[in-house]
Design a protein around this motif. Structure first.
Motif, short mmCIF file in Angstrom:
data_model
loop_
_atom_site.label_atom_id
_atom_site.label_comp_id
_atom_site.label_asym_id
_atom_site.label_seq_id
_atom_site.Cartn_x
_atom_site.Cartn_y
_atom_site.Cartn_z
N GLN A 147 0.85 -1.18 0.00
CA GLN A 147 0.00 0.00 0.00
C GLN A 147 0.89 1.24 0.00
O GLN A 147 1.91 1.28 0.68
CB GLN A 147 -0.91 0.03 1.22
CG GLN A 147 -1.96 -1.08 1.22
CD GLN A 147 -2.72 -1.13 2.52
OE1 GLN A 147 -2.42 -0.43 3.47
NE2 GLN A 147 -3.73 -2.00 2.56
N PRO A 148 0.49 2.25 -0.79
CA PRO A 148 1.29 3.49 -0.81
C PRO A 148 1.29 4.13 0.58
O PRO A 148 0.30 4.12 1.28
CB PRO A 148 0.58 4.36 -1.83
CG PRO A 148 -0.65 3.66 -2.24
CD PRO A 148 -0.68 2.31 -1.62
N SER A 149 2.44 4.67 0.93
CA SER A 149 2.52 5.34 2.24
C SER A 149 1.77 6.66 2.18
O SER A 149 1.68 7.32 1.16
CB SER A 149 3.97 5.57 2.64
OG SER A 149 4.63 6.31 1.64
#
Length: 102
Positions: free
Chosen positions: A99-101
């Protein structure tokens, strides 16, 4: 195009043999694979011979270059209700890592 069934690799030698097989099936020389990876031919030789001290980042790049898939399966863990077959808490960890930060 060859079809390779899922196999469980238990030793560095087995991983090396699988990489050697796929490299040859793709018509790559050891030098050619090394160039794709930004590594030296000696590293490919060591990987294919089962040298367990190979850098994991390069190993993963080699698998990707050869279109091989590596899976981590928690085969010894009993399934809990609602957990897909073969899934474990590792799946949750990897999903979070992808998941993108924010």
């Amino acid at each position: 195009m060859s079809s390779m069934k899922d196999i469980t690799l238990r030793t560095p030698e087995q991983l090396g043999a699988a990489i050697r097989l796929m490299r040859k099936e793709k018509g790559l020389t050891q030098s050619g694979l090394a160039a794709l990876l930004g590594a030296e031919r000696k590293w490919v030789i060591n990987l294919e011979s089962g040298n367990s001290k190979a850098e994991i980042g390069l190993v993963l790049r080699a698998l990707e270059a050869l279109n091989l898939r590596a899976s981590i399966i928690d085969a010894g863990r009993p399934r809990t209700r609602g957990t897909p077959r073969g899934a474990s808490r590792l799946d949750q960890v990897f999903q979070r890592l992808q998941q993108p930060s924010k």
